[in-house]
Design a protein around this motif. Structure first.
Motif, mmCIF file in Angstrom:
data_model
loop_
_atom_site.group_PDB
_atom_site.id
_atom_site.type_symbol
_atom_site.label_atom_id
_atom_site.label_comp_id
_atom_site.label_asym_id
_atom_site.label_seq_id
_atom_site.Cartn_x
_atom_site.Cartn_y
_atom_site.Cartn_z
ATOM 1 N N TYR A 66 0.814 -1.213 0.000
ATOM 2 C CA TYR A 66 0.000 0.000 0.000
ATOM 3 C C TYR A 66 0.854 1.271 0.000
ATOM 4 N N SER A 67 2.154 1.147 -0.222
ATOM 5 C CA SER A 67 3.021 2.331 -0.274
ATOM 6 C C SER A 67 3.571 2.514 -1.682
ATOM 7 N N SER A 68 3.030 3.505 -2.372
ATOM 8 C CA SER A 68 3.483 3.780 -3.727
ATOM 9 C C SER A 68 4.783 4.586 -3.692
ATOM 10 N N VAL A 69 5.779 4.099 -4.399
ATOM 11 C CA VAL A 69 7.066 4.796 -4.470
ATOM 12 C C VAL A 69 6.878 6.205 -5.014
ATOM 13 N N PHE A 70 6.030 6.369 -6.036
ATOM 14 C CA PHE A 70 5.858 7.693 -6.635
ATOM 15 C C PHE A 70 5.113 8.633 -5.682
ATOM 16 N N ASP A 71 4.174 8.091 -4.912
ATOM 17 C CA ASP A 71 3.523 8.909 -3.872
ATOM 18 C C ASP A 71 4.539 9.329 -2.810
ATOM 19 N N LEU A 72 5.393 8.394 -2.410
ATOM 20 C CA LEU A 72 6.390 8.694 -1.372
ATOM 21 C C LEU A 72 7.369 9.762 -1.839
#
Lengths: 289, 289
Positions: free
Chosen positions: B159-165
């Motif tokens: 649930y952790s998107s690299v691009f969001d991070l």
């Protein structure tokens, strides 16, 4: 590492496909759209913004729980069908390269070097998003493959069922892709279509009747769509809705098979629509117009 | 190993769910059906058949390319939605246990012991099939989860998107499940539904209009089903079929959302139908009757 990662960011600055600062929804955007997407356009960035990006990527790479060999698991998944295409390992460089190049890149443990899936076959896996798991030691590359992923020419690397192997260990061909429900149904319909076309066309089935009778098929599709609507209009139980929707899906998929259209193509259409102008706005305009 | 594996086969002899000799299609069968499925009924097996089965399992386990720690990667995937639920490692015992118990079982590297997903939370992953990759060092557990898979309560661990991070490293909540096209659309429709229900219901959208107007929604579903049929009846290009099918899917999914029916439930209905008596035979009987 520093040198190659620097190189990655370099390419990140020049490639028009870069979309590091794009939201999840924007990640669906295709190449053409990327080019005109100013917030991620390379030329518009100031040097200090790039440094900040570099720092952010470094922080992210630091947060991954690399194992004692500096590796994490990476699973490549088809963004449209959900099929698990392949699994490999990544080190820090491989993940950094994937982030910047947007081509699924791994670390080969046997050859001790990076490799980008498709560098030989040209069947690249084009990255749409990358996910870390809760423990930060496992990664999903959510992407669109340019062609079959497996070196054998198979669509995915997972085509040997343990239960098939136990049933028939000497089986010449135990080649059944790991298919989830929708694609298992698509495969079954496709088999019936092949049977219809062959001289010995096996035992009778409802699918075959539909495949051979356009009038029957289309009247069933219209009928099932109507019945689905009636579960809502007549306030029926939600289990009736699920059942009627299953009928709609099945019958429409027989039509797709007749027209040689894969469900993957349909989902790609939906994905593009929801990322471009959006079906919602488009439809809204059409209705208001 | 020998002792615990022996134990696994023991359980394989007594469990009514065992279906080692069942084809891929039969693997869809549910528990109830398993009980009456004589070819895999434990009581009907002769001792020498069990030995033969034991030998087959041993041969299969020998064929896995275990790494220098005796491990292989195992990826658990939802048999209906295709979502990657979690990833762990297996040793020989863990894979043998999964084969016999049909509950996804892993080897914990930190605790140096086997663990079955769900042994604490009761959110087991019920195995429908197991696949080996072309290199025999990576495994898919294709199964149905009893509940959320992640220890955080999330449906999956990813649930952790690299691009969001990278966009928002300090973001309080970067919680976006890794969703493929169909479920991304389902999620978008669900968001619109939540907006419709809230006092500040955001900007106008076509989805919201449909959600608020039953008559419009149902007329659109009937219209789109008709248009899909006409692409076949009028021999239109296959791209038209894909486009009209996308319309059918989108509009029917708005109806599903209104009725609180998940696409996963629809796919489960289809999976059960195609494994039980078969929609084909059932429908065929209904039509002939």
């Amino acid at each position: 590492m520093a040198v190659s990662y620097s190189h990655c960011l370099q390419s990140l600055r020049v490639t028009p496909r870069t979309r590091l600062f794009v939201s999840n929804v924007d990640c669906w955007r295709d190449n053409r759209i990327m080019k005109s997407y100013s917030p991620v356009s390379a030329s518009s960035k100031k040097p200090h913004q790039d440094l900040s990006l570099e720092a952010k990527v470094e922080t992210l790479l630091d947060s991954v729980k690399w194992d004692d060999k500096g590796l994490a698991v990476a699973i490549a998944q088809n963004v449209d069908t959900g099929a698990v295409l392949m699994q490999g390992f990544v080190n820090r460089d491989a993940l950094a390269t994937t982030i910047s190049s947007q081509k699924a890149t791994f670390y080969s443990r046997s050859r001790s070097k990076l490799w980008t899936k498709g560098e030989t076959s040209l069947n690249f896996i084009n990255i749409h998003d990358i996910f870390l798991d809760c423990d930060r030691d496992s990664i999903i590359y959510l992407g669109k493959p340019d062609g079959p992923t497996c070196h054998t020419g198979s669509e995915t690397c997972y085509y040997s069922s343990v239960f098939d192997l136990l049933k028939n260990p000497q089986g010449e061909e135990n080649n059944n892709l790991a298919l989830t429900a929708l694609y298992s149904l698509e495969s079954t319909i496709s088999q019936r279509k092949a049977e219809v076309a062959s001289p010995q066309n096996g035992k009778p089935s409802w699918t075959k009747r539909l495949l051979l009778d356009d009038k029957l098929l289309c009247s069933k599709i219209r009928e099932e769509a109507d019945e689905l609507c009636r579960t809502h209009e007549e306030n029926e139980d939600k289990s009736r809705t699920a059942s009627e929707m299953a009928d709609v899906l099945y019958h429409t998929m027989v039509l797709l098979s007749l027209k040689d259209v894969k469900m993957e193509e349909v989902l790609q259409v939906l994905r593009h629509r929801f990322s471009q102008s959006g079906i919602e706005e488009k439809k809204s305009r059409a209705t208001q117009g």
